[in-house]
Scaffold this active site. Structure first.
Site, PDB file in Angstrom:
ATOM      1  CG  ASN A 156      61.057   3.499 114.279  1.00 48.44           C
ATOM      2  OD1 ASN A 156      60.887   4.024 115.466  1.00 48.44           O
ATOM      3  ND2 ASN A 156      60.605   4.369 113.108  1.00 48.44           N
ATOM      4  CG  ASP A 202      64.087  12.893 113.654  1.00 52.91           C
ATOM      5  OD1 ASP A 202      64.476  11.768 113.083  1.00 52.91           O
ATOM      6  OD2 ASP A 202      63.226  13.612 113.128  1.00 52.91           O
TER       7      ASP A 202
HETATM    8  C1  FPP Z   1      65.146   8.551 114.400  1.00 55.54           C
HETATM    9  O1  FPP Z   1      66.324   8.933 113.419  1.00 55.54           O
HETATM   10  C2  FPP Z   1      65.966   7.499 115.170  1.00 55.54           C
HETATM   11  C3  FPP Z   1      65.542   6.097 115.504  1.00 55.54           C
HETATM   12  C4  FPP Z   1      64.370   5.582 114.787  1.00 55.54           C
HETATM   13  C5  FPP Z   1      66.455   5.356 116.206  1.00 55.54           C
HETATM   14  C6  FPP Z   1      66.886   5.784 117.717  1.00 55.54           C
HETATM   15  C7  FPP Z   1      67.641   4.607 118.255  1.00 55.54           C
HETATM   16  C8  FPP Z   1      68.911   4.707 118.940  1.00 55.54           C
HETATM   17  C9  FPP Z   1      69.424   6.030 119.055  1.00 55.54           C
HETATM   18  C10 FPP Z   1      69.618   3.930 119.291  1.00 55.54           C
HETATM   19  C11 FPP Z   1      69.440   3.001 120.349  1.00 55.54           C
HETATM   20  C12 FPP Z   1      68.827   3.706 121.606  1.00 55.54           C
HETATM   21  C13 FPP Z   1      69.290   3.404 123.126  1.00 55.54           C
HETATM   22  C14 FPP Z   1      68.438   4.335 124.324  1.00 55.54           C
HETATM   23  C15 FPP Z   1      70.609   3.111 123.415  1.00 55.54           C
HETATM   24  P1  FPP Z   1      65.912   8.856 111.957  1.00 55.54           P
HETATM   25  O2  FPP Z   1      66.719   7.204 111.741  1.00 55.54           O
HETATM   26  O3  FPP Z   1      64.698   8.718 111.675  1.00 55.54           O
HETATM   27  O4  FPP Z   1      66.716   9.539 111.217  1.00 55.54           O
HETATM   28  P2  FPP Z   1      66.470  10.311 109.777  1.00 55.54           P
HETATM   29  O5  FPP Z   1      65.085  11.209 110.083  1.00 55.54           O
HETATM   30  O6  FPP Z   1      67.590  11.303 109.646  1.00 55.54           O
HETATM   31  O7  FPP Z   1      66.489   9.152 108.861  1.00 55.54           O
END
Ligand code: FPP
Length: 239
Positions: free
Chosen positions: A68, A20
């Protein structure tokens, strides 16, 4: 017990992470949210390497939840592209001895991504090193519903006596079949909730919440979380 043996004993077998803070990390730098996910994917690989080095046997990361899909299409596309690249790279690096497993509902994913997942899982199934589980289009409640549907179908077909449904059988009907429950769950970015992640499996998991954004997460943060974990007294309902 020697110090070395003690340390080994305190390394969790299974670490789960909620990656996150990618969006906030990008925003702080005036970059598009996709840049945060890109950095997040790099960190994920580094952390898996570190886990392998210190003796963690399973890592599960939350890459994309069933919720998501509500994000803007360009962000969803960017995350799926990162997963494509990750899978293509993994297929090239068969010798790394990593077993890859995906958790979640695959049918809504793009057909090419579904194929890559199948190939990566099949070609790595016999690997004996660390097991990396990627939760993709994953929801804890959806997983339990899915498992219950499978068992209900067997009962309706006369192949299962409902009285025989127990925790072990439901556990074996989940995406995580055969994988031990997480010992430690780490959520960075300051949020303190589990967001529908591994609801069934985390009944007795130790949680560590850290105030760092996932793209800034380093092996030292993981070590710190494991230090906290090692000090906990896990009683599993006993005394
Ligand atoms: C949450 O942070 C993150 C996600 C919903 C996406 C995670 C995906 C990856 C790191 C890329 C693909 C993964 C692999 C295994 C190669 P957020 O976007 O909710 O952060 P925020 O709360 O700061 O907006």
């Amino acid at each position: 017990m020697s110090n070395e043996q003690m340390e080994h004993r305190l390394v969790p077998t299974h670490v789960a992470v909620i990656m996150d803070g990618n969006g906030r990390w990008a925003k702080q730098r005036g970059l598009p949210r996709s840049a945060g996910h890109k950095q997040g994917a790099k960190v994920f690989e580094k952390i898996c390497d570190h886990c392998q080095k210190i003796g963690v046997q399973y890592v599960t990361a939350y890459a994309f939840s069933t919720e998501n899909w509500k994000r803007p299409q360009n962000e969803v596309d960017a995350i799926m592209d990162l997963l494509r690249s990750y899978l293509q790279e993994t297929l090239k690096q068969a010798k790394r001895n990593v077993r890859l497993i995906f958790l979640g509902e695959r049918a809504p994913l793009a057909p090419d991504l579904q194929r890559l997942i199948e190939q990566a899982e099949e070609s790595s199934a016999q690997n004996t090193g660390i097991t990396v589980c990627v939760a993709l289009n994953y929801g804890g409640r959806a997983e339990i519903v899915h498992g219950v549907q499978k068992l209900a179908q067997l009962a309706a077909d006369g192949e299962l006596n409902p009285a025989c449904i127990d925790e072990a059988l439901l556990g074996q009907s989940l995406y995580t079949k055969g994988i031990p429950d997480p010992d430690l769950m780490i959520r960075p970015s300051g949020e303190c909730r589990i967001s529908n992640f591994l609801l069934w499996q985390m009944a007795y998991t130790e949680f560590v919440f850290l105030d760092v954004l996932w793209p800034d997460f380093t092996p030292a943060h993981l070590d710190r979380a494991i230090d906290q974990y090692a000090k906990r007294n896990r009683r599993f309902g006993g005394i």
